[in-house]
Design an enzyme around this catalytic site. Structure first.
Site, PDB file in Angstrom:
ATOM      1  N   ASP A 167      39.970  36.563  36.992  1.00 25.16           N
ATOM      2  CA  ASP A 167      39.851  37.234  38.227  1.00 25.16           C
ATOM      3  C   ASP A 167      38.314  37.074  38.409  1.00 25.16           C
ATOM      4  O   ASP A 167      37.797  37.984  39.430  1.00 25.16           O
ATOM      5  CB  ASP A 167      40.316  38.626  37.771  1.00 25.16           C
ATOM      6  CG  ASP A 167      41.735  38.591  37.787  1.00 25.16           C
ATOM      7  OD1 ASP A 167      42.311  38.233  38.792  1.00 25.16           O
ATOM      8  OD2 ASP A 167      42.296  39.396  36.879  1.00 25.16           O
ATOM      9  N   ASP A 205      48.361  35.381  42.453  1.00 25.28           N
ATOM     10  CA  ASP A 205      47.016  36.150  42.739  1.00 25.28           C
ATOM     11  C   ASP A 205      45.778  34.994  42.502  1.00 25.28           C
ATOM     12  O   ASP A 205      44.930  35.273  43.244  1.00 25.28           O
ATOM     13  CB  ASP A 205      46.808  37.075  41.967  1.00 25.28           C
ATOM     14  CG  ASP A 205      48.087  38.039  41.699  1.00 25.28           C
ATOM     15  OD1 ASP A 205      49.281  37.360  41.445  1.00 25.28           O
ATOM     16  OD2 ASP A 205      48.302  39.053  41.538  1.00 25.28           O
TER      17      ASP A 205
HETATM   18  N1  GLY Z   1      46.001  40.669  40.708  1.00 25.40           N
HETATM   19  C1  GLY Z   1      46.398  41.782  40.558  1.00 25.40           C
HETATM   20  C2  GLY Z   1      47.379  42.297  41.470  1.00 25.40           C
HETATM   21  O1  GLY Z   1      47.657  42.103  42.623  1.00 25.40           O
HETATM   22  O2  GLY Z   1      47.805  43.485  41.257  1.00 25.40           O
END
Ligand code: GLY
Length: 404
Positions: free
Chosen positions: A124, A183
């Site tokens: 992330d 994501d």
């Molecule tokens: N990246 C995690 C979400 O979108 O909840």
């Protein structure tokens, strides 16, 4: 006497030209038909100044805000995936309003999350460091911010797995071997940016490899996306196509569709590879033509959620999708541009309405209500979420920059 140039042939050419010009002019003005978008956006940024000044006082030292639940502000440590959005929001608000107190708070927020530049515990880093330092650098041009983004890209690149040509999202656990979630497309923006701005060229190669692997394995024929693909690094094969935050492995988790749309749009921005543009348009059409997309265009938390039309909404999905559609409109023919920008505008208008937007002093200082983070995990259901505000602010800022 002058000779006349009027003949049946020239007349019909002139008529055809006039019709094309008139069609073009007509087609160019399908968004902001009521002419009030500038005021609507400016008013929302004014509200954002007040809300975020309040929000800034609810954050314990060294933490970043997540939500406001049961009348209490919820904050998290800086390694949480959303730690960069708070300061990103402040930078967007400062950019539009030039409020100095907001700028000071944005700078303070950067200091809090700065240690993340060497963090390698998940994928992330793009969310955490590009939404924050990326905006800070774009607005201020301070070289130290660029160095931090470069260091963060190096940290993210450590998670690239050449065996499967993708970046590993989460670490191995009892659930997964080598999970890659949709994501993750969002984290590629930072890698592309660093390579495109004088940094290590291999980061963009990683981003392209990841986008190509995701294109091959994450999507169904209708352009909808699975959430998690679990890979086996030894056999270099797909073990399982599954979900974590969606309603079912085979369902279309709404925020995931948003990440996919945004991700392929940003990949097209940086590479001009038509395959990415085709993918982004396919995803946009899947979302916009879906029979379960509500009339106000704010998706249910999953396009296949049980209990539709009474299922919970996800305002964050609408915010992400609207921001992505506005960029996709930049790369589209006039007809598609009209469709994408009009849909994005409808989403912004819905999110700006009393149904979703907090009033001054409400909602713990967050702007948007009614997001859903992880329904199957029974967390963050029908609450404000920091990233919903981020993409809402970004969408309004993009609309103003590109379409007014
Ligand atoms: N990246 C995690 C979400 O979108 O909840």
């Amino acid at each position: 006497m002058k000779p006349s140039i009027s003949t049946p042939l020239t007349n019909s050419i002139i008529t055809a030209l006039l019709i094309s010009i008139s069609t073009l002019c007509h087609a160019q003005n399908l968004w902001n038909k009521s002419g009030d978008m500038r005021k609507l956006i400016d008013d929302r940024f004014t509200l954002a100044v007040d809300q975020y000044k309040y929000l800034s006082k609810q954050i314990p030292e060294g933490e970043t805000p997540q939500s406001f639940e049961n009348n209490k502000s919820v904050n998290r440590d800086i390694q949480w995936w959303c730690s960069g959005f708070y300061t990103g929001n402040l930078w967007y608000i400062y950019e539009e309003t030039k409020d100095q107190q907001i700028k000071e708070e944005a700078e303070k927020g950067l200091k809090v999350i700065m240690p993340n530049q060497t963090y390698t515990g998940n994928h992330d880093l793009g969310f955490m460091m590009y939404c924050s330092f990326g905006n800070a650098y774009r607005i201020t041009g301070k070289p130290e911010y660029k160095s931090i983004i470069e260091r963060s890209a190096a940290s993210l690149a450590t998670r690239y797995r050449p065996e499967i040509k993708a970046i590993q999202s989460w670490n191995k656990s009892k659930y997964w071997q080598c999970p890659v979630i949709i994501d993750n497309m969002m984290n590629l923006e930072m890698l592309n940016w660093v390579s495109d701005n004088g940094g290590d060229a291999s980061y963009k190669e990683i981003a392209i490899a990841h986008a190509n692997t995701t294109l091959k394995n994450h999507f169904r024929p209708d352009f909808s996306s699975f959430h998690v693909i679990d890979y086996d690094l030894k056999s270099k094969s797909v073990l399982r196509k599954a979900t974590w935050q969606g309603a079912a492995d085979c369902s279309s988790w709404s925020r995931g569709q948003g990440w996919a749309l945004y991700g392929y749009t940003l990949m097209y921005r940086s590479t001009k590879n038509k395959a990415y543009l085709k993918q982004a348009k396919g995803i946009a059409n899947f979302i916009l033509n879906h029979p379960n997309l509500p009339a106000d265009k704010v998706p249910f938390w999953d396009f296949d959620a049980q209990g539709i039309p009474f299922a919970k909404r996800d305002a964050s999905a609408a915010a992400i999708i609207s921001s992505a559609l506005l960029e996709l409109g930049q790369y589209s023919s006039i007809q598609d541009k009209n469709r994408f920008v009009s849909a994005a505008e409808a989403m912004i208008r819905s999110l700006s309405s009393d149904a979703y937007l907090a009033k001054k002093g409400e909602n713990g200082g967050f702007l948007l209500k009614h997001s859903t983070g992880a329904y199957p995990l029974n967390t963050e259901i029908d609450v404000p979420l920091i990233y919903a505000d981020y993409y809402f602010l970004e969408a309004m800022s993009r609309y103003k920059k590109w379409y007014l």
